[in-house]
Design an enzyme around this catalytic site. Structure first.
Site, PDB file in Angstrom:
ATOM      1  N   CYS A  90      39.536  31.527  31.749  1.00  0.00           N
ATOM      2  CA  CYS A  90      38.191  32.067  31.151  1.00  0.00           C
ATOM      3  C   CYS A  90      37.744  31.586  29.070  1.00  0.00           C
ATOM      4  CB  CYS A  90      38.630  34.006  30.831  1.00  0.00           C
ATOM      5  SG  CYS A  90      40.277  34.664  30.862  1.00  0.00           S
ATOM      6  N   LYS A 102      46.026  45.192  42.905  1.00  0.00           N
ATOM      7  CA  LYS A 102      45.220  43.838  43.349  1.00  0.00           C
ATOM      8  C   LYS A 102      45.459  43.066  42.909  1.00  0.00           C
ATOM      9  CE  LYS A 102      41.445  42.653  45.104  1.00  0.00           C
ATOM     10  NZ  LYS A 102      41.637  41.490  45.558  1.00  0.00           N
ATOM     11  N   VAL A 149      30.985  40.775  38.337  1.00  0.00           N
ATOM     12  CA  VAL A 149      32.058  41.652  39.489  1.00  0.00           C
ATOM     13  C   VAL A 149      32.125  42.522  38.579  1.00  0.00           C
ATOM     14  CG1 VAL A 149      33.945  42.254  40.878  1.00  0.00           C
ATOM     15  CG2 VAL A 149      32.633  39.878  41.583  1.00  0.00           C
ATOM     16  N   GLY A 150      32.101  42.353  37.465  1.00  0.00           N
ATOM     17  CA  GLY A 150      32.524  43.108  36.276  1.00  0.00           C
ATOM     18  C   GLY A 150      31.494  44.242  36.355  1.00  0.00           C
ATOM     19  N   GLU A 206      28.750  29.579  33.301  1.00  0.00           N
ATOM     20  CA  GLU A 206      31.027  29.390  33.610  1.00  0.00           C
ATOM     21  C   GLU A 206      31.363  28.566  34.325  1.00  0.00           C
ATOM     22  OE1 GLU A 206      33.366  32.465  34.466  1.00  0.00           O
ATOM     23  OE2 GLU A 206      34.866  31.705  32.251  1.00  0.00           O
ATOM     24  N   GLY A 258      38.337  39.282  36.319  1.00  0.00           N
ATOM     25  CA  GLY A 258      37.768  38.463  37.075  1.00  0.00           C
ATOM     26  C   GLY A 258      36.159  38.243  36.555  1.00  0.00           C
ATOM     27  N   SER A 259      34.574  38.378  36.894  1.00  0.00           N
ATOM     28  CA  SER A 259      33.692  37.523  37.269  1.00  0.00           C
ATOM     29  C   SER A 259      33.094  38.701  36.767  1.00  0.00           C
ATOM     30  CB  SER A 259      33.087  36.746  38.054  1.00  0.00           C
ATOM     31  OG  SER A 259      32.614  37.828  39.008  1.00  0.00           O
ATOM     32  N   THR A 260      31.988  37.862  35.485  1.00  0.00           N
ATOM     33  CA  THR A 260      30.910  38.685  34.577  1.00  0.00           C
ATOM     34  C   THR A 260      30.326  39.294  36.150  1.00  0.00           C
ATOM     35  OG1 THR A 260      30.876  37.852  32.975  1.00  0.00           O
ATOM     36  CG2 THR A 260      29.454  39.353  33.104  1.00  0.00           C
ATOM     37  N   GLU A 264      37.301  41.984  31.760  1.00  0.00           N
ATOM     38  CA  GLU A 264      38.202  40.579  31.226  1.00  0.00           C
ATOM     39  C   GLU A 264      37.344  39.772  31.568  1.00  0.00           C
ATOM     40  OE1 GLU A 264      38.938  37.189  29.947  1.00  0.00           O
ATOM     41  OE2 GLU A 264      41.086  37.483  30.523  1.00  0.00           O
TER      42      GLU A 264
HETATM   43  O1  TXE Z   1      36.270  36.480  41.215  1.00  0.00           O
HETATM   44  P1  TXE Z   1      35.439  37.949  41.167  1.00  0.00           P
HETATM   45  P2  TXE Z   1      36.228  35.049  41.936  1.00  0.00           P
HETATM   46  C1  TXE Z   1      34.618  33.722  37.489  1.00  0.00           C
HETATM   47  C2  TXE Z   1      34.619  32.405  37.636  1.00  0.00           C
HETATM   48  C3  TXE Z   1      34.779  31.680  38.949  1.00  0.00           C
HETATM   49  C4  TXE Z   1      33.676  33.470  39.084  1.00  0.00           C
HETATM   50  C5  TXE Z   1      34.188  33.454  40.400  1.00  0.00           C
HETATM   51  O2  TXE Z   1      33.636  31.617  36.931  1.00  0.00           O
HETATM   52  O3  TXE Z   1      33.770  30.592  39.251  1.00  0.00           O
HETATM   53  O4  TXE Z   1      34.476  34.644  38.762  1.00  0.00           O
HETATM   54  O5  TXE Z   1      35.470  33.720  40.971  1.00  0.00           O
HETATM   55  C6  TXE Z   1      38.015  41.446  42.957  1.00  0.00           C
HETATM   56  N1  TXE Z   1      34.955  44.836  43.433  1.00  0.00           N
HETATM   57  N2  TXE Z   1      36.362  33.890  37.270  1.00  0.00           N
HETATM   58  O6  TXE Z   1      35.138  35.556  42.639  1.00  0.00           O
HETATM   59  O7  TXE Z   1      34.904  37.877  42.661  1.00  0.00           O
HETATM   60  C7  TXE Z   1      38.807  40.067  43.871  1.00  0.00           C
HETATM   61  O8  TXE Z   1      38.771  40.460  45.188  1.00  0.00           O
HETATM   62  C8  TXE Z   1      36.285  45.399  43.260  1.00  0.00           C
HETATM   63  C9  TXE Z   1      36.263  34.298  36.025  1.00  0.00           C
HETATM   64  O9  TXE Z   1      37.190  34.939  42.415  1.00  0.00           O
HETATM   65  O10 TXE Z   1      34.525  38.196  40.310  1.00  0.00           O
HETATM   66  C10 TXE Z   1      39.498  39.226  42.389  1.00  0.00           C
HETATM   67  O11 TXE Z   1      40.655  40.054  42.844  1.00  0.00           O
HETATM   68  N3  TXE Z   1      36.679  44.441  42.820  1.00  0.00           N
HETATM   69  C11 TXE Z   1      37.531  35.039  35.569  1.00  0.00           C
HETATM   70  C12 TXE Z   1      39.229  40.092  41.221  1.00  0.00           C
HETATM   71  O12 TXE Z   1      37.792  40.798  41.604  1.00  0.00           O
HETATM   72  C13 TXE Z   1      36.733  43.132  43.339  1.00  0.00           C
HETATM   73  C14 TXE Z   1      38.359  35.473  36.490  1.00  0.00           C
HETATM   74  C15 TXE Z   1      38.217  38.758  40.678  1.00  0.00           C
HETATM   75  O13 TXE Z   1      37.099  38.299  41.831  1.00  0.00           O
HETATM   76  C16 TXE Z   1      35.112  43.151  43.737  1.00  0.00           C
HETATM   77  C17 TXE Z   1      38.364  34.849  37.822  1.00  0.00           C
HETATM   78  C18 TXE Z   1      34.624  44.532  44.063  1.00  0.00           C
HETATM   79  N4  TXE Z   1      33.339  44.396  44.339  1.00  0.00           N
HETATM   80  C19 TXE Z   1      36.814  34.279  37.566  1.00  0.00           C
HETATM   81  N5  TXE Z   1      33.980  42.603  44.546  1.00  0.00           N
HETATM   82  C20 TXE Z   1      38.279  34.655  34.405  1.00  0.00           C
HETATM   83  N6  TXE Z   1      37.700  35.564  32.980  1.00  0.00           N
HETATM   84  O14 TXE Z   1      39.405  34.861  34.572  1.00  0.00           O
HETATM   85  C21 TXE Z   1      36.062  41.260  43.815  1.00  0.00           C
HETATM   86  N7  TXE Z   1      36.970  42.276  43.656  1.00  0.00           N
END
Ligand code: TXE
Length: 447
Positions: A261, A152, A209-210, A351, A205-207, A227
């Site tokens: 990141c 995805k 959502v993680g 971040e 992704g973000s902490t 990650e």
């Molecule tokens: O990340 P999200 P976003 C951080 C960075 C950035 C912030 C927001 O600070 O400004 O996060 O970015 C999917 N269940 N990083 O909003 O939302 C989403 O569709 C399952 C750091 O883009 O975490 C996408 O594919 N999946 C980071 C992925 O999660 C879900 C890189 C990441 O999106 C979901 C990106 C859910 N409930 C952002 N909600 C790094 N460490 O490199 C969203 N997603």
């Protein structure tokens, strides 16, 4: 039908239908159906097929780099290098297929063997900052271990994942082994995390959502690799080669417009050389070429979206040491920005994910380690010193998964990558990633 936008021009470059729960379930069912045949492919053939993906990525570097550059706003030169790494990642995991194996363990009364078994269907959730690269870090080891995949991509950057899926088919990997579902994280991502037929989630992704992925995965005791965010320190000691450290520091935080990141967004400088280093850093930052991502000379492009630009700008509210120039006209531009801060300021705690670096002075080695570790994150970092013993002492003391000494490089296909603390857990890349895409089975036979 949501629009896919080029962040450098604000023009729509594609329009894709949004998948929902039904399409996600269909993709999982296809991946489940493809699993028995894929796990039965001989290691030699599986390696050969994965290597073909690598060579097809190499053959299509220009097209993939253009897609990534237009969809993310990445400078074309950097995008090309990233696609080159994607090919290397597939080469590495092609070579790893028959080198990740079990053991025989001496026991009484019989023989004991371990096997590495694939997990089944794995859900791979990828962000928008390095869409193709991070996809390859997950797809490569997942396939090498014999799993099938539902990938995805992020809503904003789905294009390179779709092209990768075509190349996977062209390589001869059977239909259903790699599936891509484009849709909202809250719907498609959430469904993958909760789905009983998905054995593992590889998430970047973000902490925030993680955290919710980890909670939702509990329902099915699903394996997860996370990650997440970072707030990494670039620690510059007085005995470092200051010119070299200052020349490198801008790229450690402004690369990918800071949407990285691994960004070393806290630059910790020993107080006795702080003024001199700040001067060198401002000069180096002034030289960063910001502009049209299609221009070969460009080093930094725009941010991903106007909404993200608002978030980034909320971090700059005083003590600015330097603000760079940006192009006029359309595009989600944000200037290279250096701010003077303490480690308690918001800009040093959260971040930013944009081209904003915080300069923080420290008194001595102990103080440097204390400040560097005073963060909930622990992903990467750098240490600049000419004293080898100090470099090793500090490297061992820092609570972070990835470190560089007299360098700001973070990722290589063959070395493990991942975080301590709230930067996540599990490792990507290297042979270690294969542990996260396989299960250990122990078999004892009485003799
Ligand atoms: O990340 P999200 P976003 C951080 C960075 C950035 C912030 C927001 O600070 O400004 O996060 O970015 C999917 N269940 N990083 O909003 O939302 C989403 O569709 C399952 C750091 O883009 O975490 C996408 O594919 N999946 C980071 C992925 O999660 C879900 C890189 C990441 O999106 C979901 C990106 C859910 N409930 C952002 N909600 C790094 N460490 O490199 C969203 N997603």
């Amino acid at each position: 039908m949501p629009a896919v936008v080029n962040p450098a021009t604000e023009q729509t470059i594609a329009q894709l239908p949004d998948a929902g729960v039904e399409e996600t379930d269909a993709a999982v069912a296809r991946a489940k159906a493809a699993f028995p045949a894929w796990r039965a492919v001989s290691p030699t053939d599986r390696a050969r097929l994965i290597r073909r993906v690598a060579t097809l990525v190499e053959a299509n570097v220009e097209e993939l780099a253009r897609i990534e550059s237009q969809n993310v706003g990445k400078p074309i030169g950097g995008a090309r290098a990233e696609v080159g790494m994607v090919a290397q990642v597939f080469h590495f995991y092609a070579g790893a297929v028959d080198k990740h194996h079990g053991q025989t363990i001496p026991v009484a009364g019989g023989v004991d063997l371990t096997f590495r078994e694939p997990l089944g269907v794995v859900g791979l959730i990828v962000p928008w900052n390095f869409p193709l690269n991070i996809a390859s870090w997950k797809v490569g080891p997942a396939l090498a271990c014999g799993n099938t995949v539902v990938l995805k991509p992020a809503e904003l950057t789905p294009l390179s994942a779709l092209r990768l899926a075509e190349l996977v088919l062209e390589a001869g990997i059977p239909e259903g082994v790699v599936n891509v579902v484009v849709g909202p994280g809250r719907v498609v991502g959430q469904r993958l995390v909760e789905h009983a037929d998905v054995a593992k989630i590889g998430f970047t992704g973000s902490t925030e959502v993680g955290r919710s992925v980890m909670q939702a995965a509990a329902g099915t005791i699903k394996r997860v690799t996370l990650e997440l965010g970072g707030k990494s320190a670039n620690v510059v000691f007085a005995d470092a080669d200051l010119e070299q450290a200052a020349a490198s520091a801008p790229y450690a935080v402004f690369d990918n417009a800071g949407q990285d990141c691994c960004a070393r967004s806290r630059i910790l400088v020993e107080r006795s050389v702080y003024d001199r280093f700040a001067e060198l850093l401002v000069d180096a930052t002034r030289n960063v070429k910001v502009g049209d991502p299609q221009d070969e000379a460009t080093e930094m492009g725009p941010l991903i979206s106007s909404q993200h630009r608002e978030t980034v700008s909320s971090f700059v509210d005083g003590n600015t040491l330097f603000t760079g120039a940006t192009p006029s006209g359309p595009g989600f531009w944000f200037p290279c920005t250096l701010v003077e801060a303490t480690n308690d300021d918001r800009v040093a705690r959260e971040e930013v994910f944009g081209p904003v670096a915080a300069l923080i002075p420290f008194a001595d080695e102990e103080d440097a380690v204390r400040i560097a570790n005073d963060t909930p994150y622990g992903l990467s970092g750098s240490i600049w010193t000419e004293n080898g013993a100090r470099a090793m002492r500090v490297a061992r003391a820092l609570e972070t998964g990835v470190l560089s000494i007299n360098s700001n490089a973070s990722v290589r296909p063959s070395t493990p990558f991942g975080g301590f603390k709230q930067s996540g857990f599990g490792r990507e890349l290297g042979m270690q990633a294969l542990d996260g895409y396989s299960e250990v089975k122990n078999v004892y036979m009485a003799t």
